[in-house]
Write an enzyme that holds these catalytic residues in place. Structure first.
Site, mmCIF file in Angstrom:
data_model
loop_
_atom_site.group_PDB
_atom_site.id
_atom_site.type_symbol
_atom_site.label_atom_id
_atom_site.label_comp_id
_atom_site.label_asym_id
_atom_site.label_seq_id
_atom_site.Cartn_x
_atom_site.Cartn_y
_atom_site.Cartn_z
ATOM 1 N N HIS A 108 -11.259 -5.751 9.069
ATOM 2 C CA HIS A 108 -11.933 -5.521 7.800
ATOM 3 C C HIS A 108 -13.191 -4.678 7.967
ATOM 4 O O HIS A 108 -13.990 -4.579 7.037
ATOM 5 C CB HIS A 108 -12.327 -6.850 7.139
ATOM 6 N N GLU B 64 0.811 -1.220 0.000
ATOM 7 C CA GLU B 64 0.000 0.000 0.000
ATOM 8 C C GLU B 64 0.848 1.276 0.000
ATOM 9 O O GLU B 64 0.514 2.252 -0.676
ATOM 10 C CB GLU B 64 -0.937 -0.001 1.218
ATOM 11 N N GLN C 133 -7.878 -2.314 -0.702
ATOM 12 C CA GLN C 133 -8.809 -3.448 -0.764
ATOM 13 C C GLN C 133 -9.813 -3.375 0.381
ATOM 14 O O GLN C 133 -10.998 -3.683 0.196
ATOM 15 C CB GLN C 133 -8.030 -4.765 -0.727
ATOM 16 N N PHE C 134 -9.357 -2.952 1.527
ATOM 17 C CA PHE C 134 -10.197 -2.594 2.670
ATOM 18 C C PHE C 134 -9.605 -1.329 3.270
ATOM 19 O O PHE C 134 -8.386 -1.158 3.292
ATOM 20 C CB PHE C 134 -10.226 -3.700 3.732
ATOM 21 N N ALA C 135 -10.464 -0.458 3.781
ATOM 22 C CA ALA C 135 -9.968 0.784 4.385
ATOM 23 C C ALA C 135 -8.990 0.493 5.517
ATOM 24 O O ALA C 135 -8.072 1.274 5.771
ATOM 25 C CB ALA C 135 -11.140 1.621 4.901
ATOM 26 N N ASP C 136 -9.178 -0.623 6.190
ATOM 27 C CA ASP C 136 -8.298 -1.000 7.303
ATOM 28 C C ASP C 136 -6.833 -1.083 6.866
ATOM 29 O O ASP C 136 -5.926 -0.784 7.639
ATOM 30 C CB ASP C 136 -8.713 -2.358 7.864
ATOM 31 N N PHE C 137 -6.618 -1.510 5.610
ATOM 32 C CA PHE C 137 -5.255 -1.744 5.143
ATOM 33 C C PHE C 137 -4.496 -0.454 4.857
ATOM 34 O O PHE C 137 -3.295 -0.488 4.593
ATOM 35 C CB PHE C 137 -5.274 -2.612 3.880
#
Length: 658
Positions: A464, A397, A419-423
């Site tokens: 996630h 990222e 892919q997910f905001a968490d990442f």
């Protein structure tokens, strides 16, 4: 030290000497000024000048170079006036950053130089994006980026080289191995014998050279640059050298054994090259004296003139304005034809239309090409627009956000999908310290949108399902949008892509396939920074965004006796203070609702603003309804209790009874 002139003319060799001598003499002047107390800090590159000068002279003027803070020779070899550089170092108004940043923490499009930030390593990903733009535009250019041996331990080093290798980008990654990262010797920095050995792990070519031999540096970089312009690929070059001064002057050099200084003093790049030119009959002692006299005079004049340059004038409004690239958006109204679309389809439609409108737009993310993305939002776009513009990325990222900024610097637009905001936490530094600060620091746009599939409701657990918008709402320089409806999802994404400033675009995963509505066909934009009032009532006001809007609507539909004004913020930075003000004045009672956790959630900022500016309109304390101050659990029972929706009815009752 062995010099091989090959087919170089005397005039070229002499010019190279002047380019090598000049930064050494500038540094000597800086050290004198430091001892006199006229400047406060200096990072010395004495003993390493051959790397900066030799490599810069090997690059074409229109090619980008991304140096570090000991690479004065890059700037002087590209003929940036010393007066301008001195104004930058002294924090003058006429410096590149207008007193907002120090040292070489700046860029300049005029000279195709992009400086570093203090977090070692992020500039390497920018080089990837710059080189990618050249490839896409069919320009036969190379890009040169520097790093130190210490920064090779950073994840940014690995990510940037890996991306360049996978994408065959024409980047020369140059390591200045000067033996020490501040006081830590290289034996405590890495275990491999040579850093250039890392190249094989990325499947790329590696070269180790004598960084103090200016002809070897020039010839190596010149040869590699010529090759990769025609046959794009990355190369890792390790330049062996030594730092003859401290990390910066205040740190001293007591931690370095004297025998190392004695050894490397004999390898001084300037003295050795000067002796070689004298031996070749190209230089004489009289010529050297004449050159030094002229340089000394020029340096003295430039330095004193820079000291006379004006200091910055504090202007809070100007400072805040300069956080963003100047941009007056034209809000394009939707047409009169509509199609029923899911929230997810509205986002896909926006990306499709933006790719049509902007031939320089590149989409990047994990699995977004053939596979169509984890949520199938980009499905079909690769077939339509090609793999060059819809790019699968390695799992990295930080490098991809940095590459997005590099694309912007070199004339492109970028949309990066998390892919997910968490990442996004893995790319956090690039967003808050590079994207957000670039325009404020040196006036360059950061034309990047980061898409953030966010939120709970799907039982996806702690990694996630986070609502992490508050990580970014406090960062000046970013714009934050968060649509609740398909029509807004499309219009706000198109507006975000049109905007040359960095935009963090939150899209709620729970709404992707669960929410369907009539969406205008064709291209239109929604105004960033403008809220909408969905319902009007006189009892109380709910201010919310994202999934919170639907919680509020569901509650009001089940409680017809409660008459509320419902405001959907849509944008969190900048947020619509005027619409909030009118809603508060209309009811006197305010509930702030959001999916994020309570403590330091974005509702706290609005609550504080209302208390400060609208207190006299209030009939009750501003109340907040938010999710629990815990991580997000996976179990549906636990998740339902975690979410703010579980406490919405009781909070409204409390507000109305006050």
């Amino acid at each position: 030290m062995h010099f091989n002139r090959r087919d170089k003319e005397d005039e070229f060799l002499l010019n190279l000497y002047k380019k090598l001598l000049y930064p050494r003499m500038v540094e000597d002047k800086m050290l004198k000024l430091l001892r006199q107390g006229r400047i406060g800090k200096w990072f010395s590159g004495i003993g390493q000048e051959a790397i900066a000068v030799g490599s810069t002279m090997a690059m074409q003027p229109e090619e980008y170079i991304l140096p570090m803070h000991r690479n004065l020779g890059v700037f002087t070899s590209r003929n940036i006036p010393l007066k301008k550089l001195m104004a930058q170092w002294q924090g003058k108004l006429t410096g590149f950053t207008k007193g907002r940043d120090r040292s070489f923490h700046f860029g300049t499009q005029d000279y195709r130089i992009i400086g570093m930030i203090s977090h070692l390593g992020p500039q390497m990903a920018l080089a990837d994006g710059i080189a990618l733009a050249d490839l896409l535009a069919n320009r036969q250019h190379a890009t040169l980026v520097y790093t130190g041996e210490g920064a090779t331990s950073e994840g940014d080093f690995h990510e940037a080289i890996n991306v360049a290798a996978v994408w065959s980008l024409p980047v020369i990654f140059l390591i200045e191995n000067n033996g020490y990262g501040l006081s830590t010797p290289k034996a405590e920095q890495y275990r491999c014998k040579n850093l250039v050995d890392k190249a094989v792990g990325y499947g790329i070519e590696g070269r180790q050279i004598d960084g103090n031999n200016i002809l070897e540096v020039y010839d190596t970089i010149n040869q590699l640059a010529m090759e990769i312009r025609k046959d794009p690929r990355p190369v890792l070059v390790e330049c062996m050298t030594f730092r003859m001064r401290g990390h910066e002057e205040a740190s001293g050099t007591k931690y370095v054994p004297q025998e190392l200084f004695d050894e490397w003093e004999k390898k001084d790049p300037l003295n050795n090259y000067e002796a070689y030119l004298i031996e070749q009959g190209i230089l004489t002692t009289d010529t050297i004296t004449d050159i030094k006299i002229q340089f000394k005079k020029d340096i003295e004049v430039a330095v004193e003139e820079a000291f006379e340059e004006p200091e910055p004038i504090a202007d809070a409004i100007q400072e805040e304005t300069d956080m963003y690239f100047p941009y007056q958006p034209e809000v394009i109204q939707p047409g009169k034809s509509f199609t029923e679309k899911r929230y997810l389809d509205a986002i896909s439609d926006a990306l499709d239309l933006a790719m049509e409108k902007y031939p320089n737009l590149v989409l990047m993310g994990q699995d977004i090409a053939d596979y169509g993305g984890a949520f199938k939002i980009t499905d079909g776009l690769m077939v339509k627009f090609g793999k060059n513009r819809v790019r699968n990325t390695p799992i990295c990222e930080s490098a991809i956000v940095g590459a997005g900024l590099g694309l912007s610097i070199n004339g492109y637009k970028a949309v990066v999908e998390m892919q997910f905001a968490d990442f996004v936490s893995v790319g956090f530094n690039q967003i808050v310290n590079n994207l957000a600060k670039t325009h404020y620091r040196w006036g360059e746009k950061a034309d990047v949108v980061v898409r953030m599939p966010t939120g709970a409701g799907t039982g996806a657990g702690p990694f996630h399902s986070q609502s992490n918008e508050a990580w970014f709402t406090k960062t000046p320089g970013l714009k934050i949008v968060y649509p609740a409806f398909p029509e807004d999802a499309k219009g706000l994404l198109l507006a975000a892509i049109a905007d040359p400033n960095p935009v963090i675009y939150f899209e709620h995963k729970y709404l992707y396939r669960s929410l369907t509505a009539q969406v205008p066909d064709g291209y239109y934009t929604a105004e960033i920074g403008k809220a909408v009032t969905i319902t009007k009532g006189n009892q109380f006001t709910i201010i919310t965004y994202g999934l919170g809007v639907h919680w509020a609507l569901e509650h009001l539909n089940n409680h017809f006796e409660q008459k509320a004004t419902l405001v959907d913020l849509r944008t969190l930075q900048p947020w619509d203070q005027e619409t909030v003000k009118e809603a508060v004045k209309a009811t006197g009672r305010v509930l702030l609702l959001h999916e994020d956790t309570l403590t330091n959630g974005f509702g706290a900022e609005i609550s504080a603003w209302i208390g400060e500016h609208l207190f006299h309109y209030l009939d009750a304390p501003v109340m907040r309804c938010a999710s629990l101050d815990t991580a997000i659990p996976m179990s549906k029972v636990l998740e339902d209790d975690f979410l703010a929706k579980a406490r919405l009815a009781e909070t409204i009752d409390k507000l109305l009874k006050y």
